[in-house]
Write a protein that holds these residues in place. Sequence first.
Motif, PDB file in Angstrom:
ATOM      1  N   GLY A 142      10.162  47.048  48.738  1.00 28.35           N
ATOM      2  CA  GLY A 142      11.390  47.186  48.672  1.00 28.35           C
ATOM      3  C   GLY A 142      11.683  46.364  49.393  1.00 28.35           C
ATOM      4  O   GLY A 142      12.962  45.808  50.094  1.00 28.35           O
ATOM      5  N   ARG A 143      11.073  45.789  50.492  1.00 29.94           N
ATOM      6  CA  ARG A 143      11.042  45.426  51.639  1.00 29.94           C
ATOM      7  C   ARG A 143      12.010  43.504  51.571  1.00 29.94           C
ATOM      8  O   ARG A 143      11.376  43.024  50.592  1.00 29.94           O
ATOM      9  N   GLU A 144      12.640  43.398  51.989  1.00 33.78           N
ATOM     10  CA  GLU A 144      13.534  42.004  51.475  1.00 33.78           C
ATOM     11  C   GLU A 144      13.015  40.926  53.073  1.00 33.78           C
ATOM     12  O   GLU A 144      13.624  41.455  54.438  1.00 33.78           O
ATOM     13  N   THR A 145      13.050  39.647  52.978  1.00 32.45           N
ATOM     14  CA  THR A 145      13.190  39.414  53.811  1.00 32.45           C
ATOM     15  C   THR A 145      13.938  37.444  53.016  1.00 32.45           C
ATOM     16  O   THR A 145      13.853  37.599  52.301  1.00 32.45           O
ATOM     17  N   VAL A 146      14.133  37.068  54.596  1.00 30.12           N
ATOM     18  CA  VAL A 146      15.375  35.583  53.848  1.00 30.12           C
ATOM     19  C   VAL A 146      14.394  34.299  54.952  1.00 30.12           C
ATOM     20  O   VAL A 146      14.726  34.550  55.622  1.00 30.12           O
ATOM     21  N   VAL A 147      14.080  33.391  53.621  1.00 33.48           N
ATOM     22  CA  VAL A 147      13.326  32.645  54.514  1.00 33.48           C
ATOM     23  C   VAL A 147      13.771  31.382  53.661  1.00 33.48           C
ATOM     24  O   VAL A 147      14.253  30.779  53.222  1.00 33.48           O
ATOM     25  N   ARG A 148      13.617  29.699  55.073  1.00 36.98           N
ATOM     26  CA  ARG A 148      14.209  28.668  54.194  1.00 36.98           C
ATOM     27  C   ARG A 148      12.695  27.544  53.965  1.00 36.98           C
ATOM     28  O   ARG A 148      11.659  27.655  54.495  1.00 36.98           O
ATOM     29  N   ILE A 149      12.575  27.120  53.180  1.00 34.79           N
ATOM     30  CA  ILE A 149      11.992  26.215  52.673  1.00 34.79           C
ATOM     31  C   ILE A 149      11.639  24.902  52.726  1.00 34.79           C
ATOM     32  O   ILE A 149      12.268  24.190  53.068  1.00 34.79           O
ATOM     33  N   ASN A 150      10.131  24.071  53.621  1.00 32.85           N
ATOM     34  CA  ASN A 150       9.918  22.902  54.525  1.00 32.85           C
ATOM     35  C   ASN A 150       8.432  22.776  54.082  1.00 32.85           C
ATOM     36  O   ASN A 150       8.290  21.810  55.211  1.00 32.85           O
ATOM     37  N   ASP A 151       8.071  23.453  53.651  1.00 28.57           N
ATOM     38  CA  ASP A 151       6.821  22.626  52.729  1.00 28.57           C
ATOM     39  C   ASP A 151       6.425  23.481  51.501  1.00 28.57           C
ATOM     40  O   ASP A 151       7.197  23.718  50.947  1.00 28.57           O
ATOM     41  N   ARG A 152       5.008  22.414  51.370  1.00 23.49           N
ATOM     42  CA  ARG A 152       5.061  22.706  49.657  1.00 23.49           C
ATOM     43  C   ARG A 152       3.885  23.664  49.409  1.00 23.49           C
ATOM     44  O   ARG A 152       2.711  23.559  50.214  1.00 23.49           O
TER      45      ARG A 152
END
Length: 145
Positions: free
Chosen positions: A101-111
């Motif tokens: 159930g752990r979560e985080t928010v990330v920003r997409i910067n790669d393929r």
Amino acid sequence: MLSPTVFGAGPIAPRVLRGALALLILLFISGCAGRDGREVVERASAPSGWHGERGQASFYADRYHGRRTASGETHDRNALTAAHRSLPFGTRVRVTRLDNGRETVVRINDRGPFVRGRVIDLSRRAAAELDMLGQGVAEVQLSPE
């Protein structure tokens, strides 16, 4: 000796020539500037029509720290960033680990990732927030932020 003219209208003033030359040099220099990642625009949400996906997450090996990403940024293992195959750069995605159930928010910067079944490659910090450093791979749910 012939003097330069503009469309045959007479000699070009030296001041105009210097100004035009300065402008051309400035345009050339700005066109040669390298990308340092600051051009990436932050997006507040995922594109419309994308409602998330489920699959395996992995994380970058330490050897990629400091290397260029597909967006032109330098990969920072301590940032909350990730690679996705198709989401636009700058998209923010909530990643939820399904077994704890752990979560985080990330920003997409790669393929990537380019391994079957994997939907996202996370930075080391994001993987730590999901408590997956020991396993290396975890089942996750991606959702728009």
